[in-house]
Design a protein around this motif. Structure first.
Motif, PDB file in Angstrom:
ATOM      1  N   ILE A  92       0.923  -0.962   0.298  1.00 44.09           N
ATOM      2  CA  ILE A  92       0.768  -0.424   0.289  1.00 44.09           C
ATOM      3  C   ILE A  92       1.188   0.874  -0.723  1.00 44.09           C
ATOM      4  N   PHE A  93       0.928   2.041  -1.089  1.00 43.22           N
ATOM      5  CA  PHE A  93       1.549   3.267  -1.183  1.00 43.22           C
ATOM      6  C   PHE A  93       0.520   4.063  -0.493  1.00 43.22           C
ATOM      7  N   PHE A  94       0.387   5.106   0.406  1.00 45.01           N
ATOM      8  CA  PHE A  94      -0.242   6.441   0.215  1.00 45.01           C
ATOM      9  C   PHE A  94      -0.313   7.430   0.307  1.00 45.01           C
ATOM     10  N   ASP A  95      -0.259   8.317  -1.024  1.00 42.59           N
ATOM     11  CA  ASP A  95       0.098   9.037  -1.753  1.00 42.59           C
ATOM     12  C   ASP A  95       0.072  10.618  -1.634  1.00 42.59           C
ATOM     13  N   ASN A  96      -0.178  10.774  -0.196  1.00 44.40           N
ATOM     14  CA  ASN A  96      -0.586  12.420   0.286  1.00 44.40           C
ATOM     15  C   ASN A  96       0.707  12.819   0.916  1.00 44.40           C
ATOM     16  N   SER A  97       1.345  14.340   0.382  1.00 44.54           N
ATOM     17  CA  SER A  97       2.738  14.372   1.000  1.00 44.54           C
ATOM     18  C   SER A  97       2.273  15.007   2.474  1.00 44.54           C
ATOM     19  N   PHE A  98       1.495  15.615   2.590  1.00 45.10           N
ATOM     20  CA  PHE A  98       1.353  15.913   4.311  1.00 45.10           C
ATOM     21  C   PHE A  98       1.809  15.864   5.032  1.00 45.10           C
ATOM     22  N   ARG A  99       1.992  15.297   6.393  1.00 43.36           N
ATOM     23  CA  ARG A  99       2.441  14.787   7.153  1.00 43.36           C
ATOM     24  C   ARG A  99       1.756  13.386   7.353  1.00 43.36           C
ATOM     25  N   THR A 100       2.587  12.197   7.619  1.00 44.19           N
ATOM     26  CA  THR A 100       1.715  10.928   7.453  1.00 44.19           C
ATOM     27  C   THR A 100       2.039  10.456   8.677  1.00 44.19           C
ATOM     28  N   GLN A 101       0.902   9.236   9.053  1.00 47.32           N
ATOM     29  CA  GLN A 101       1.237   8.342   9.870  1.00 47.32           C
ATOM     30  C   GLN A 101       1.129   7.235   9.969  1.00 47.32           C
ATOM     31  N   PHE A 102       1.135   6.212  10.247  1.00 48.61           N
ATOM     32  CA  PHE A 102       1.120   4.867  10.271  1.00 48.61           C
ATOM     33  C   PHE A 102       1.200   4.269  11.163  1.00 48.61           C
ATOM     34  N   ASP A 103       0.257   3.279  11.593  1.00 48.85           N
ATOM     35  CA  ASP A 103       0.356   2.115  13.197  1.00 48.85           C
ATOM     36  C   ASP A 103      -0.091   1.276  11.998  1.00 48.85           C
ATOM     37  N   PHE A 104       1.259   0.520  13.221  1.00 52.16           N
ATOM     38  CA  PHE A 104       1.287  -1.444  12.193  1.00 52.16           C
ATOM     39  C   PHE A 104       0.430  -2.231  13.448  1.00 52.16           C
ATOM     40  N   ALA A 105      -0.610  -1.977  14.074  1.00 51.91           N
ATOM     41  CA  ALA A 105      -1.140  -3.167  14.888  1.00 51.91           C
ATOM     42  C   ALA A 105      -0.758  -2.642  16.021  1.00 51.91           C
ATOM     43  N   HIS A 106      -0.260  -1.343  16.791  1.00 52.82           N
ATOM     44  CA  HIS A 106       0.252  -0.613  17.716  1.00 52.82           C
ATOM     45  C   HIS A 106      -0.340  -0.768  18.710  1.00 52.82           C
ATOM     46  N   GLU A 107      -1.461   0.062  18.755  1.00 50.99           N
ATOM     47  CA  GLU A 107      -3.110   0.407  19.066  1.00 50.99           C
ATOM     48  C   GLU A 107      -3.753  -0.279  19.383  1.00 50.99           C
ATOM     49  N   ARG A 108      -4.095  -1.597  18.131  1.00 52.47           N
ATOM     50  CA  ARG A 108      -5.140  -1.869  18.812  1.00 52.47           C
ATOM     51  C   ARG A 108      -4.488  -3.656  18.100  1.00 52.47           C
ATOM     52  N   ARG A 109      -4.568  -4.774  18.718  1.00 54.17           N
ATOM     53  CA  ARG A 109      -3.475  -5.561  17.247  1.00 54.17           C
ATOM     54  C   ARG A 109      -4.051  -6.342  16.490  1.00 54.17           C
ATOM     55  N   THR A 110      -5.868  -5.611  16.256  1.00 61.50           N
ATOM     56  CA  THR A 110      -6.294  -6.065  15.110  1.00 61.50           C
ATOM     57  C   THR A 110      -6.096  -5.051  13.851  1.00 61.50           C
ATOM     58  N   THR A 111      -5.578  -4.209  14.136  1.00 61.28           N
ATOM     59  CA  THR A 111      -5.562  -2.953  13.082  1.00 61.28           C
ATOM     60  C   THR A 111      -4.667  -2.394  12.640  1.00 61.28           C
ATOM     61  N   THR A 112      -4.506  -2.034  11.532  1.00 61.25           N
ATOM     62  CA  THR A 112      -3.289  -1.371  11.041  1.00 61.25           C
ATOM     63  C   THR A 112      -4.266  -0.113  10.107  1.00 61.25           C
ATOM     64  N   SER A 113      -3.810   1.184  10.513  1.00 62.99           N
ATOM     65  CA  SER A 113      -4.690   2.148  10.368  1.00 62.99           C
ATOM     66  C   SER A 113      -3.026   3.230   9.698  1.00 62.99           C
ATOM     67  N   PHE A 114      -3.758   4.132   8.677  1.00 61.41           N
ATOM     68  CA  PHE A 114      -2.504   5.127   7.831  1.00 61.41           C
ATOM     69  C   PHE A 114      -3.501   6.417   8.316  1.00 61.41           C
ATOM     70  N   TRP A 115      -2.512   7.499   8.598  1.00 63.48           N
ATOM     71  CA  TRP A 115      -4.045   8.847   8.296  1.00 63.48           C
ATOM     72  C   TRP A 115      -2.905   9.986   7.847  1.00 63.48           C
ATOM     73  N   ALA A 116      -3.250  11.347   7.658  1.00 64.69           N
ATOM     74  CA  ALA A 116      -2.653  12.107   7.111  1.00 64.69           C
ATOM     75  C   ALA A 116      -3.651  13.448   7.726  1.00 64.69           C
ATOM     76  N   ASP A 117      -2.389  14.725   7.756  1.00 63.16           N
ATOM     77  CA  ASP A 117      -3.181  15.831   8.527  1.00 63.16           C
ATOM     78  C   ASP A 117      -4.021  17.044   7.350  1.00 63.16           C
ATOM     79  N   GLY A 118      -3.611  16.251   6.115  1.00 61.36           N
ATOM     80  CA  GLY A 118      -4.709  16.949   4.520  1.00 61.36           C
ATOM     81  C   GLY A 118      -4.990  16.301   3.990  1.00 61.36           C
ATOM     82  N   GLY A 119      -5.340  16.765   2.708  1.00 59.80           N
ATOM     83  CA  GLY A 119      -4.555  16.096   1.691  1.00 59.80           C
ATOM     84  C   GLY A 119      -6.327  15.355   1.125  1.00 59.80           C
ATOM     85  N   GLU A 120      -5.842  14.105   0.550  1.00 56.52           N
ATOM     86  CA  GLU A 120      -7.245  13.044   0.371  1.00 56.52           C
ATOM     87  C   GLU A 120      -6.436  12.442   1.235  1.00 56.52           C
TER      88      GLU A 120
END
Length: 799
Positions: free
Chosen positions: A198-226
């Motif tokens: 998976i390539f999250f093409d968003n040039s804002f600050r992005t963050q990725f959580d690889f089952a850190h907060e919840r063992r069953t969930t991987t997530s990614f998000w950005a401060d803006g954009g799409e």
């Protein structure tokens, strides 16, 4: 497929029921009742883009990461509709879109789930800056592992980590420190024997959580954009990297000298010091192709100037170094000194090329020259101007290559270490703030540098180096891992970072060998050289404030060890150059972590140390002091010890002896490894014979050697030499087929073949179905023979 539930995060909004669907060739649009549009685009059978709009409105579709020449096209594409979902099918994938939630599930054609949304797309309004914080959450599959993400200084397997992408100057960074110098929001997931990316093409600050907060969930998000991401299907890991590399690009072939050994320091000056360093290399016969000039060659740290006291005649000096086989590489930073008498500053001011703050003043920051303004490299007009600044530098003075540093951009004496967030950028006609442009600033600087260097070293090939990078920067530049430290922990970090970068589509990479900050011991320096000569970019660089860090700086014993391994790199240049050719042609990582080499073996999933150099050489650095060897994992198959030809069966851990003058190094059975004779620099002398190291195997194995003129562009017009070898081994017979392509005539006319592990005495020799005598091939000790490079089949059998 996850059903529509009441799971919510406070303040987040979610798509609801689909009320409209439209297909436009390879694009599918699904609109929800609350104004979310999901656009799914099938790029290739294995590559699919997911893009989300809110309030029924997409933002302008523009990306610095995507290669304009990315290949597109698919073999099969259809869509089906059921009561609960839409099903898009390609020749490799099935994509389910839930009608109630817009959540997606991606499976192979056998129904095996590869990746699926948990909460899927959701968002919340960003009240401070406007727009949305956009989020995506996925279900973490059982036993799933995660790799990639650029230069992260963490364990190669990222499961359990939370990571941040915001390029930063991080002097003397530590293990697990984040963020660092690169923002490459691309990861590889591996579970159930299948890999995807998976390539999250968003040039804002992005963050990725690889089952850190919840063992069953991987997530990614950005401060803006799409929310705009690409999905790549393997199922092999290298195919995921190849698909990502097709989308974001690969570099052109570098000149062969760029793959030699390079020596750098902050700083070599004056000219006499540079000449002394060069002379010492040649006197000691330690191969070296390039010497670097850090900021102290400049007049008051003003870019594109020379300190005339330290370097009174740079053109003459560079010419004299070149005559002795040294290329000169010079640093250029982005900060332009505020000085009304400085011609670069004058031009930028006259043309309004500097970045401005939100209310109009020029953005100002302190760097090495003092107070500086910064060109807006996201403006194409500024990039064209910057490229032209290299005309005198390259074409007249004769600098061979350029090194862009501090281009995050780094700003001193401010808490953020960079430009204010309200700094304005053109962003190629889509004006924005530094929040969006920060991660691509260094990329666009080095893009402009690449354009200028390429134009003004022509007909030679360009060589450019960058510290900061966003996804896709590999099209323009090599890179290194930044300001590391002379510690054993950083030797481990360098190993992991380079493996990770190669898995992130950026193979032309290395570290500051020996450490930039602090002083290595002779033992650490030797062990780091042993690792560094197996990295695509091989450069020693140090801060210079703690002593010398040249190959001869640690006494006679260390000098000889370092020389031995640098010589080995030069012998392996045809193998390394072939690796690079395959990377350019196929997008295949030049270095593969062993999980990429054998993802079916669960033992490889958490290994950090061992890697495959190219296709057929297994490397495992020694990373602890006072070690006489180490335990390492040997991948499945049979492997020859490079040093004594002992054959080791893989698929298990093994203790390998490795005193300071050696390291664990193995060759895959069946491999044919090309070698050049030791030379002091690329082009020092014509190659009179190509050595082929043939490692016997019962069965078959393929090997390749690519060569061309080592510089220039004739190879694009068919002037290359491509030799594909196929080895077929039996208990009493060995056959080697050669298949040739290309119109380049190599300087050598014959091969020297060295056999390893041959289980029989050679009795009969046939070349192209004609029997030949032992004397005709100069057979020695049942091990070495010589024959024409034009052979198409060599057959040897026992007596």
């Amino acid at each position: 497929m996850i059903t529509n539930t009441e799971l919510e995060y406070k303040g987040n909004l979610y798509p609801n029921r689909v009320v409209d669907y439209v297909r436009d060739k390879d694009k599918f649009y699904f609109t929800s009742e609350n104004g979310v549009i999901l656009e799914i685009t099938v790029i290739q059978d294995r590559t699919v883009r997911f893009r989300y709009a809110t309030e029924n409105n997409f933002q302008p579709d523009f990306s610095y990461a995507v290669d304009p020449d990315a290949k597109r096209g698919y073999n099969h594409l259809e869509i089906l509709e059921t009561n609960t979902e839409y099903i898009i099918e390609t020749a490799k994938l099935q994509i389910l879109v839930d009608k109630n939630t817009l959540r997606n599930q991606i499976s192979d054609l056998n129904g095996n789930i590869i990746n699926e949304d948990e909460l899927g797309f959701h968002w919340e309004e960003n009240y401070d800056y406007g727009g949305n914080t956009v989020k995506m959450s996925k279900i973490t599959q059982p036993t799933e592992s995660f790799y990639g993400m650029g230069d992260k200084a963490s364990h190669s397997n990222l499961k359990g980590k939370r990571l941040n992408n915001w390029v930063m100057d991080q002097y003397a960074f530590g293990k697990d420190q984040d963020p660092l110098y690169k923002a490459i929001p691309f990861y590889i997931g591996l579970h159930s024997g299948q890999a995807y990316g998976i390539f999250f093409d968003n040039s804002f600050r992005t963050q990725f959580d690889f089952a850190h907060e919840r063992r069953t969930t991987t997530s990614f998000w950005a401060d803006g954009g799409e929310m705009n991401y690409y999905f790549f299907y393997g199922p092999e890991m290298y195919k995921v990297v190849r698909a990502y590399s097709n989308l974001t690009g690969v570099p052109e072939l570098p000149p062969l000298w760029a793959l030699g050994y390079h020596q750098s320091k902050w700083s070599y000056f004056p000219e006499s010091n540079v000449k002394d360093i060069a002379k010492q290399f040649r006197d000691l016969q330690i191969p070296c192709d390039a010497i670097y000039l850090d900021i102290d060659y400049m007049d008051g740290f003003r870019c594109f100037t020379w300190d005339k006291e330290r370097f009174p005649e740079p053109k003459r000096m560079i010419k004299e170094l070149s005559e002795d086989g040294f290329k000169t590489v010079a640093m250029i930073d982005p900060g332009i000194k505020i000085d009304k008498d400085y011609w670069v500053y004058q031009e930028a001011m006259e043309n309004d090329y500097f970045c401005k703050r939100a209310d109009g003043p020029y953005m100002k920051g302190k760097v090495w020259p003092g107070e500086c303004h910064f060109p807006d490299f996201t403006n194409p007009e500024v990039r064209e101007w910057w490229a032209e600044l290299y005309k005198e530098f390259m074409a007249d003075i004769g600098v061979h290559a350029v090194w862009n540093d501090m281009n995050e951009p780094a700003v001193m004496e401010v808490p953020t270490k960079t430009a204010p967030l309200d700094t304005r950028h053109d962003y190629d006609g889509y004006p924005c703030s530094h929040r969006k442009a920060h991660n691509v600033y260094g990329m666009q600087m080095v893009r402009a540098t690449y354009d200028g260097v390429k134009k003004y070293v022509y007909p030679k090939r360009p060589m450019v180096i960058t510290r900061a990078a966003y996804a896709g920067t590999q099209r323009f530049s090599s890179t290194w891992t930044g300001d590391n430290v002379a510690t054993w922990e950083h030797l481990w970090i360098a190993n992991v970072q380079v493996q990770r970068m190669c898995m992130s589509g950026y193979s032309f990479v290395g570290s500051d060998i020996g450490g930039f900050a602090e002083q290595p011991s002779g033992e650490l320096f030797a062990r780091w050289i042993q690792l560094g000569v197996f990295h695509p970019f091989c450069r020693v660089h140090s801060s210079g404030d703690h002593g010398d860090q040249e190959p001869w700086s640690f006494g006679a014993e260390i000098t000889q060890i370092v020389k031995k391994f640098i010589e080995l790199r030069y012998q392996l240049l045809p193998y390394l150059y072939t690796m690079f050719w395959r990377y350019v042609r196929e997008g295949k990582p030049m270095i593969q972590p062993i999980v990429c080499f054998d993802q079916e073996d669960m033992q490889t999933h958490f290994r950090t140390d061992e890697f495959i150099f190219g296709e057929q050489i297994l490397v495992c650095p020694v990373q602890e002091p006072n070690a006489q060897g180490r335990r390492m994992y040997i991948p499945r198959g049979n492997w020859y010890s490079y040093w004594d030809d002992e054959v080791i069966e893989g698929g298990k851990e093994k203790w390998v002896a490795a005193e300071l003058d050696t390291m664990p190094l193995f060759v895959k059975e069946g491999a044919i490894i090309p070698k050049y004779p030791i030379h002091q620099y690329v082009g020092e002398k014509e190659i009179e014979q190509l050595v082929l190291e043939v490692y016997f195997k019962i069965g078959d194995e393929s090997s390749t050697v690519y060569e061309d003129a080592a510089d220039g562009y004739d190879y694009e017009n068919g002037k290359f030499s491509l030799r594909n070898f196929k080895l077929l081994g039996k208990d009493d017979e060995l056959i080697i087929h050669q298949f040739k392509d290309g119109g380049f005539e190599t300087s050598y006319s014959s091969f020297v073949i060295n056999f390893h592990g041959l289980p029989f005495e050679i009795g009969k020799i046939e070349i192209d179905n004609e029997k030949v005598g032992v004397s005709e091939v100069k057979l020695k000790n049942n091990r070495t023979m010589q024959l024409s490079k034009e052979f198409t089949q060599l057959r040897i059998t026992s007596k």
